[in-house]
Design a protein around this motif. Structure first.
Motif, PDB file in Angstrom:
ATOM      1  N   VAL A  16       0.835  -1.209   0.000  1.00  0.00           N
ATOM      2  CA  VAL A  16       0.000   0.000   0.000  1.00  0.00           C
ATOM      3  C   VAL A  16       0.866   1.255   0.000  1.00  0.00           C
ATOM      4  O   VAL A  16       0.606   2.220  -0.747  1.00  0.00           O
ATOM      5  CB  VAL A  16      -0.948  -0.016   1.221  1.00  0.00           C
ATOM      6  N   ILE A  17       1.913   1.272   0.845  1.00  0.00           N
ATOM      7  CA  ILE A  17       2.817   2.434   0.898  1.00  0.00           C
ATOM      8  C   ILE A  17       3.515   2.627  -0.443  1.00  0.00           C
ATOM      9  O   ILE A  17       3.646   3.763  -0.938  1.00  0.00           O
ATOM     10  CB  ILE A  17       3.850   2.258   2.029  1.00  0.00           C
ATOM     11  N   ALA A  18       3.962   1.513  -1.052  1.00  0.00           N
ATOM     12  CA  ALA A  18       4.629   1.607  -2.356  1.00  0.00           C
ATOM     13  C   ALA A  18       3.688   2.157  -3.415  1.00  0.00           C
ATOM     14  O   ALA A  18       4.090   2.976  -4.259  1.00  0.00           O
ATOM     15  CB  ALA A  18       5.155   0.222  -2.762  1.00  0.00           C
ATOM     16  N   LEU A  19       2.420   1.702  -3.394  1.00  0.00           N
ATOM     17  CA  LEU A  19       1.431   2.229  -4.338  1.00  0.00           C
ATOM     18  C   LEU A  19       1.192   3.722  -4.118  1.00  0.00           C
ATOM     19  O   LEU A  19       1.072   4.498  -5.066  1.00  0.00           O
ATOM     20  CB  LEU A  19       0.119   1.461  -4.197  1.00  0.00           C
ATOM     21  N   LEU A  20       1.116   4.099  -2.859  1.00  0.00           N
ATOM     22  CA  LEU A  20       0.893   5.505  -2.539  1.00  0.00           C
ATOM     23  C   LEU A  20       2.049   6.368  -3.054  1.00  0.00           C
ATOM     24  O   LEU A  20       1.832   7.430  -3.669  1.00  0.00           O
ATOM     25  CB  LEU A  20       0.729   5.663  -1.029  1.00  0.00           C
ATOM     26  N   PHE A  21       3.258   5.911  -2.805  1.00  0.00           N
ATOM     27  CA  PHE A  21       4.432   6.658  -3.269  1.00  0.00           C
ATOM     28  C   PHE A  21       4.500   6.681  -4.790  1.00  0.00           C
ATOM     29  O   PHE A  21       4.751   7.718  -5.413  1.00  0.00           O
ATOM     30  CB  PHE A  21       5.700   6.029  -2.685  1.00  0.00           C
ATOM     31  N   TRP A  22       4.261   5.515  -5.426  1.00  0.00           N
ATOM     32  CA  TRP A  22       4.379   5.430  -6.896  1.00  0.00           C
ATOM     33  C   TRP A  22       3.314   6.276  -7.588  1.00  0.00           C
ATOM     34  O   TRP A  22       3.604   7.001  -8.545  1.00  0.00           O
ATOM     35  CB  TRP A  22       4.244   3.968  -7.327  1.00  0.00           C
TER      36      TRP A  22
END
Length: 581
Positions: free
Chosen positions: A265-271
């Protein structure tokens, strides 16, 4: 994956894999519907996130959010619909498969039903009939289907993200791979051994507990009660420790899984913040869409570690099923051609747990229409010979043939040629008519009355309150022994088989009833082949040939008159039977 115990068990499987091909269309439909269920769940969150974000930016025109509104409604309806239909299709597939498995299992057990205890204990039978088939059902519903659907989603998600960014798609592929492959394999390797230990400890505990409870008086009289309690406490503690380790591992693994989901989820948010920069409206609305869609998709992967871990349970069921004897469909549909002679050629038979031959190099020919009496002491092999003639057993070597066909290859059609009247004929808890029609359901009422007349029961049945529709008590207890035997004879006559096996049918009857029954048997069966297994020589003069089996071999053979003149042993047996010795 090849090293997972389940896949090793499936390598040489002949029970489970065939159904993958037989019902492949239904299975593919179930997998597609399962994929669409999670796709709609992810798409619902995707469009909902976009819609909420877009609406919050105060769109200039309602048409800018009309499409997301329609899609949200469509995916919102689609998810439960696909879920419901997927459950119907997948359970239909599994129920069809398990029904065929049960049929195959019953046929396998029936093939050696008479002497089934040679191979299996009662617990094995119950386990095969109940637990193992249920385990196979769960194997598909809780392991195979969810795993395949998750892998389809895995491929779909990676390809979809690859359209936007190949590096990020590779990162997500790696993170999802840790959930879809690494954690399941870790569960199998670590907890698999613990599950085996748990199963072993439970079996030992149940076995020892049963033995010691039965022999509890010995523990008390020997004043070792405290010793038994201490032993039991230690066994319980060992089992509880193993179960505690299982639960502790599961908690740690589930926590790690949630951490990975959080990182996704964090990676998706950042990406997405980098991929779709901007303020209110425009590309920034996609951030919520991508992030929220990850949550329902994660549900598709979160159950894989538990599903893989359960394969340790399923492997034993698959092994037990595949260790059953292979049932070959020998049954011939053609009508056997006369003469219906029985030829026994160099017959040898032994039970698996006994190296001693029950029958040893037995040779015998029984011509159609012959009346043969088979004498012998208890345990001499008479009943085994009857089972071999009926095709219920397979010879260890040699053959038993009817009209040139091995009896074990005739299958269920053997009942069209051979009827059996045993020591205690069984009458079922239904009407007299149904009891008599067991062998010939199409028999006319007039035919039923005719066979009752022939066996001497017509008047008895007519005097009953409801005649042929009179209910028979369980096991036919309202009828005497002689009457039950006459009922059994009526069944044989209604079926009109050419060969009749009489397996000591007069045991336990008084002499008058016995003689009357013998007279009826041989009068009504005069045109049929009769094989009469007996140790009682009353009525033996009605036979054309008498043989004596001892220690599995043919000791003497001849007509009653010939044996009475030339065989001292036969004369001695007859004298003892007549009370003149």
């Amino acid at each position: 994956m090849h090293n997972i115990p389940l896949f090793k068990a499936l390598e040489k499987d002949s029970w489970i894999r065939p159904f993958l091909k037989r019902y492949k269309k239904t299975m593919i439909a179930a997998l597609f519907l399962g994929f669409m269920t999670f796709f709609c769940a992810g798409a619902l969150m995707f469009t909902s996130g976009f819609l909420i974000s877009r609406s919050a930016s105060i769109p200039e025109n309602i048409l800018l959010v009309y499409v997301p509104i329609v899609l949200t409604r469509a995916f919102g309806i689609g998810r439960p619909v696909f879920r419901y239909v997927e459950r119907l299709v997948s359970h239909n597939w599994v129920l069809k498969m398990t029904s065929q498995l049960r049929l195959k299992l019953y046929n396998t057990l029936e093939k050696d039903a008479v002497f089934f205890k040679r191979h299996y204990s009662l617990g094995d039978v119950l386990g095969l009939l109940a637990e193992d088939i249920n385990h196979i059902q769960n194997l598909y519903l809780r392991t195979i289907f969810p795993t395949i659907i998750a892998w389809i989603l895995y491929i779909f998600v990676v390809i979809a993200l690859g359209i936007f960014s190949i590096p990020f798609a590779c990162l997500m592929a790696l993170m999802l791979f840790s959930i879809a492959v690494v954690l399941p394999l870790w569960s199998v390797v670590v907890n698999g051994a613990r599950q085996e230990k748990e199963k072993q400890l439970k079996n030992e505990l149940y076995s020892e507990l049963t033995d010691n409870v039965i022999g509890v008086s010995d523990w008390i009289f020997s004043q070792r009660g405290h010793e038994y309690v201490n032993w039991h406490d230690q066994s319980e503690k060992s089992l509880q420790d193993t179960q505690a380790h299982l639960q502790k591992f599961n908690r740690r693994r589930d926590f790690l899984l949630q951490v990975i989901v959080c990182l996704i989820v964090i990676a998706l948010l950042f990406w997405t913040s980098q991929q779709f920069p901007g303020n209110h409206g425009g590309p920034a609305n996609w951030i919520a869409a991508f992030v929220l869609s990850a949550l329902p998709l994660a549900d598709a992967f979160s159950g894989l570690p538990d599903a893989a871990q359960e394969t340790n349970i399923y492997k034993d069921s698959i092994k037990r099923l595949n260790n059953l004897p292979i049932i070959e469909d020998y049954s011939t549909k053609k009508v056997l051609q006369e003469p219906l002679d029985i030829k026994i050629d160099h017959l040898v038979f032994r039970y698996e747990k006994n190296s001693t031959e029950v029958l040893n190099n037995l040779n015998l020919t029984i011509s159609q229409g012959e009346k043969l009496a088979v004498l012998g002491r208890s345990g001499s092999g008479k009943s085994t010979l009857v089972s071999l003639i009926r095709g219920d057993l397979v010879p260890t070597s040699g053959s038993v043939q009817l009209a040139g066909v091995a009896t074990e290859q005739i299958g269920d059609r053997i009942s069209d040629y051979i009827g059996v009247i045993q020591q205690a004929p069984y009458l079922f808890h239904t009407t007299i008519l149904n009891n008599l029609r067991i062998g010939n359901e199409q028999a006319e009422i007039s035919e039923v009355w005719e066979v009752l007349r022939r066996v001497g029961l017509e008047q008895l049945v007519k005097e009953l309150p409801e005649g042929l529709n009179t209910m028979v008590d369980e096991a036919g207890l309202r009828f005497s022994g002689g009457e039950r035997h006459r009922m059994a004879l009526a069944r044989i006559l209604l079926k009109d088989v050419p060969i009749v096996l009489l397996d000591e049918p007069t045991v336990g009857l008084d002499p008058i009833t016995e003689q009357a029954l013998i007279d009826t048997f041989f009068k009504q069966l005069s045109e049929k082949t009769i094989i009469w297994v007996t140790h009682h020589l009353q009525g033996i003069d009605k036979m054309q040939r008498v043989i004596f089996i001892e220690d599995g071999q043919l000791e003497m053979s001849g007509t009653p008159d010939e044996l009475a003149k030339s065989n001292s042993r036969y004369r001695k047996l007859k004298a003892i039977d007549e009370g003149n010795f």
